[in-house]
Scaffold this active site. Structure first.
Site, PDB file in Angstrom:
ATOM      1  N   HIS A  17       0.845  -1.199   0.000  1.00 61.26           N
ATOM      2  CA  HIS A  17       0.000   0.000   0.000  1.00 61.26           C
ATOM      3  C   HIS A  17       0.879   1.247   0.000  1.00 61.26           C
ATOM      4  CE1 HIS A  17       0.899   0.477   4.223  1.00 61.26           C
ATOM      5  NE2 HIS A  17       0.355  -0.693   4.525  1.00 61.26           N
ATOM      6  N   HIS A  20       4.059   1.376   2.271  1.00 60.82           N
ATOM      7  CA  HIS A  20       5.216   0.633   1.741  1.00 60.82           C
ATOM      8  C   HIS A  20       5.860   1.426   0.605  1.00 60.82           C
ATOM      9  CE1 HIS A  20       2.471  -2.818   2.992  1.00 60.82           C
ATOM     10  NE2 HIS A  20       3.535  -3.020   3.740  1.00 60.82           N
ATOM     11  N   CYS A 125       0.182 -10.629  22.298  1.00 56.13           N
ATOM     12  CA  CYS A 125      -0.681 -10.049  21.260  1.00 56.13           C
ATOM     13  C   CYS A 125      -0.377 -10.766  19.958  1.00 56.13           C
ATOM     14  CB  CYS A 125      -0.463  -8.547  21.094  1.00 56.13           C
ATOM     15  SG  CYS A 125      -1.381  -7.898  19.675  1.00 56.13           S
ATOM     16  N   CYS A 128       0.839  -8.362  17.111  1.00 53.08           N
ATOM     17  CA  CYS A 128       2.243  -7.963  17.225  1.00 53.08           C
ATOM     18  C   CYS A 128       3.171  -9.170  17.145  1.00 53.08           C
ATOM     19  CB  CYS A 128       2.512  -7.261  18.545  1.00 53.08           C
ATOM     20  SG  CYS A 128       1.610  -5.733  18.777  1.00 53.08           S
ATOM     21  N   CYS A 142      -3.811  -3.869  23.444  1.00 54.96           N
ATOM     22  CA  CYS A 142      -2.602  -3.553  22.687  1.00 54.96           C
ATOM     23  C   CYS A 142      -2.867  -2.232  21.970  1.00 54.96           C
ATOM     24  CB  CYS A 142      -2.314  -4.644  21.661  1.00 54.96           C
ATOM     25  SG  CYS A 142      -1.186  -4.090  20.368  1.00 54.96           S
ATOM     26  N   HIS A 145      -3.253  -2.793  18.129  1.00 56.50           N
ATOM     27  CA  HIS A 145      -4.302  -3.671  17.604  1.00 56.50           C
ATOM     28  C   HIS A 145      -5.640  -3.515  18.314  1.00 56.50           C
ATOM     29  CE1 HIS A 145      -0.533  -5.438  16.138  1.00 56.50           C
ATOM     30  NE2 HIS A 145      -1.253  -5.605  15.057  1.00 56.50           N
ATOM     31  N   LYS A 294      -7.175   7.461   9.202  1.00 58.02           N
ATOM     32  CA  LYS A 294      -6.180   6.393   9.176  1.00 58.02           C
ATOM     33  C   LYS A 294      -6.500   5.424   8.037  1.00 58.02           C
ATOM     34  CE  LYS A 294      -3.752   3.202  12.061  1.00 58.02           C
ATOM     35  NZ  LYS A 294      -3.527   2.460  13.239  1.00 58.02           N
ATOM     36  N   LYS A 297      -7.980  -1.326   6.016  1.00 60.40           N
ATOM     37  CA  LYS A 297      -8.720  -2.221   5.149  1.00 60.40           C
ATOM     38  C   LYS A 297     -10.215  -2.176   5.471  1.00 60.40           C
ATOM     39  CE  LYS A 297      -7.134  -6.555   3.155  1.00 60.40           C
ATOM     40  NZ  LYS A 297      -6.425  -7.803   3.434  1.00 60.40           N
TER      41      LYS A 297
HETATM   42 ZN   LIG Z   1      -0.643  -5.822  19.013  1.00 53.75          ZN
END
Ligand SMILES: [Zn+2]
Length: 646
Positions: A17, A20, A125, A128, A142, A145, A294, A297
């Site tokens: 995306h 990257h 997590c 992660c 987290c 996430h 942000k 997806k």
């Molecule tokens: Zn995480």
């Protein structure tokens, strides 16, 4: 000098995306910049292919992990050439050489007792793929996430990271360049102000098999970060390849801020344990949001590099991301913003300058760069030459410190100066007077030489456009040039044959782009009584209804099938089209950069198929023989486009 610059190896659990693409464009630009400085450069990118998330993604697709990683890795590899990104090496962590090196390193660190076996229970997590500490949690979740980690108790292998904490703090403090921008250095130091825990570097095969087996215990595979980071070494042939010797001591990594901790803490301590010196610099950038939101997806606003290239071309995409983002901070992407950059910075400022200058060299010097008359340099010439030299120095400094947006601002400052130089020197007036021949040739030489310098400094940023510019200027595009040899005034040889190039950057019609979107309802037009009084005077209120503005002409072209009309693009400061009946008095070339007065609130009208949004004011005079002459109105000093006149 030597440069070794890397992107992170991208995790193949999703397709490439904008984020990257940005990291990779930055790395490619820096690589090209160092080559322009004469360096021996190695630029490496690649893919990270082990771990739980990959194994799950493959399972979800019903294919083997191997088949899955081959497909996504290929998508990353194929994403770069359309963006004019040219890595020297693409590494995959499923390469047998990489796997072997990781196992050798694990064995070495294990043998020296920096890896130990222990029971561990902690908060894990899955996103992660690591254990989190209580301190890292935000409201029990987290922070990356937004999910609570799972309490897991298992036996695992641990790397004695804590043993190297004091060394790392000391190293960061002694090397201000080690982590930049400074905010990230401070973040790492603040994290290190608390005791560092050892790093769990294994996963039991009962839970995960898609990983590199630990050489000293077949019941475990390697934690994905301990595997992935080592790519920076295996890609250059660690431990005994000649490239390792050649490049490691100058290694620089480019990353996004989400992987700061593995790169700033795990990696240097791992290297220290291995007895390998740390990398030289770590460059950390922020996130791209899309329309202030942000990128995600689930929102469905993920930007794919391929779509951007199709819509805008590689050069515009590269310029946009480098110009728009302050390295280290977050930035926002919108199609409006990229169209504005293309139309204003690229098509108007640079593209028009380029085609205008070449047209004038064609018209007044027969497409050959003329001899300048050095004795005739005036203050304005010297000021311009000086500004170019200052620009090159500033450009170097800012490119070296990853301040790409500032480097480009410096370049565009001088592009603006050169556009004004043309307006002030009026080559078309000089051409009317045989006495001014020498001055005209000097001005044309200055234009050609300035363009050459722009084509040089823009190479790392917009390689394709820079190549077109170089070729149009009659220079050999294959010639090895460096900033040292060619980044100075006076290199362009008189007699060089130029060619009239194509347009460098097309203008994007915003209306066409937005045609698919819902058209906003037009506000009701107010009906006003005519308030002209009997003696021909108008009241102040009537005058106030006129919206008079200073507009800057950024583009001008003849309208087909009309001898009288020119289509002008003006900035007030938003751009609009105005049709003006001045074609018999002004050449399109000599109008660009001029400021004129316009009536901005005139009802749009269509003239020869072009809609005019306003009217340019001009004085009309008639001589005794009845010949008409038109002279454009203006203000006596430059003001900001859009300034109100009243
Ligand atoms: Zn995480």
């Amino acid at each position: 000098m030597t440069t070794y610059i890397t992107t992170p190896i991208y995790y193949v659990n999703a397709l490439p995306h904008l984020g990257h693409a940005y990291t990779t464009i930055v790395t490619d630009t820096y690589s090209r910049f160092r080559k322009l400085c004469g360096d021996d450069v190695r630029f490496q990118t690649g893919t990270d292919e082990h771990g739980e998330k990959i194994s799950q993604a493959a399972e979800a697709e019903g294919v083997s992990p191997r088949k899955y990683v081959d497909r996504i890795s290929r998508a990353f590899k194929d994403a770069w050439p359309p963006l004019a990104i040219e890595p020297d090496h693409f590494i995959r962590t499923t390469n047998p050489e990489h796997i072997q090196t990781v196992q050798d390193i694990l064995q070495q660190v294990f043998d020296q007792d920096d890896i130990y076996f222990s029971e561990y229970s902690g908060l894990y997590c899955q996103g992660c793929e690591r254990f989190l500490t209580e301190k890292e949690l935000v409201d029990g979740n987290c922070p990356d996430h937004l999910k609570p980690p799972k309490e897991i108790a298992e036996q695992n292998y641990f790397f004695r990271m804590s043993k190297y904490q004091d060394w790392l703090i000391d190293h960061i403090k002694k090397h201000p360049e080690f982590i930049t921008p400074e905010r990230y250095r401070n973040e790492v130091l603040s994290f290190l102000s608390e005791p560092l825990e050892d790093l769990c570097i294994s996963r039991p095969t009962s839970r995960l098999t898609w990983g590199i087996p630990l050489p000293f215990d077949e019941n475990f595979v390697t934690y994905v970060w301990f595997d992935a980071l080592i790519n920076y070494l295996t890609g250059i042939g660690y431990p005994d390849g000649p490239d390792f010797e050649r490049y490691w001591s100058v290694a620089e990594h480019v990353i996004a801020k989400d992987i700061l901790k593995p790169h700033a803490i795990f990696w240097p301590t791992m290297l220290q344990a291995m007895g390998v010196p740390p990398y030289k610099r770590l460059h950390v950038h922020g996130y791209w949001n899309v329309d202030e939101t942000k990128m995600s997806k689930s929102i469905g606003n993920v930007i794919r590099p391929g779509e951007l290239v199709d819509q805008y071309g590689a050069d515009t995409v590269r310029y946009f991301v480098l110009r728009e983002m302050s390295f280290g901070l977050d930035a926002s992407f919108s199609s409006q913003a990229i169209i504005d950059r293309q139309n204003s910075d690229l098509a108007n400022d640079l593209g028009n300058l380029f085609s205008r200058a070449l047209t004038m060299i064609g018209k007044y010097a027969g497409n050959v760069v003329p001899e300048p008359f050095k004795g005739l340099l005036n203050d304005m010439d010297r000021e311009l030459i000086n500004a170019l030299e200052v620009m090159i120095a500033q450009y170097r400094l800012n490119m070296n410190t990853f301040n790409f947006n500032r480097a480009l601002q410096e370049v565009w400052k001088v592009i603006g100066l050169l556009n004004r130089y043309i307006v002030t020197n009026e080559p078309w007036e000089l051409a009317k007077n045989a006495d001014k021949e020498k001055r005209l040739m000097t001005v044309l030489y200055i234009l050609a030489e300035s363009l050459r310098i722009f084509s040089l400094v823009l190479r790392p940023v917009m390689p394709r456009a820079a190549e077109k510019m170089t070729a149009a200027l009659g220079l050999d595009i294959t010639e090895q040039v460096t900033l040292d040899t060619h980044g100075k005034w006076g290199i362009m040889r008189p007699g060089t044959k130029i060619s009239q190039g194509r347009q460098l950057f097309p203008r994007i019609d915003k209306k066409k782009r937005q045609a698919g979107k819902n058209q906003q309802a037009k506000p009701e037009e107010k009906k006003k009584e005519e308030t002209t009084q009997e003696n021909g005077l108008i009241g102040f209120d009537t005058f106030q209804e006129l919206d008079l503005r200073v507009a800057e002409i950024v583009a001008a072209e003849k309208i087909k099938k009309s001898d009288r009309l020119l289509k002008l693009t003006v900035r007030v400061p938003d751009e609009r089209t105005i049709v003006a009946g001045i074609a018999s008095f002004y050449d399109p070339d000599e109008l660009i950069g001029r400021q004129v007065l316009i009536v901005a609130n005139l009802k749009p009208a269509k003239l020869m198929g072009v809609t005019s949004h306003g009217m340019v004011l001009a004085a009309k005079e008639k001589d005794d023989e009845g010949n008409e002459r038109l002279v454009l109105s203006t203000v006596s000093d430059r003001v900001a486009p859009g300034s109100k006149v009243g």
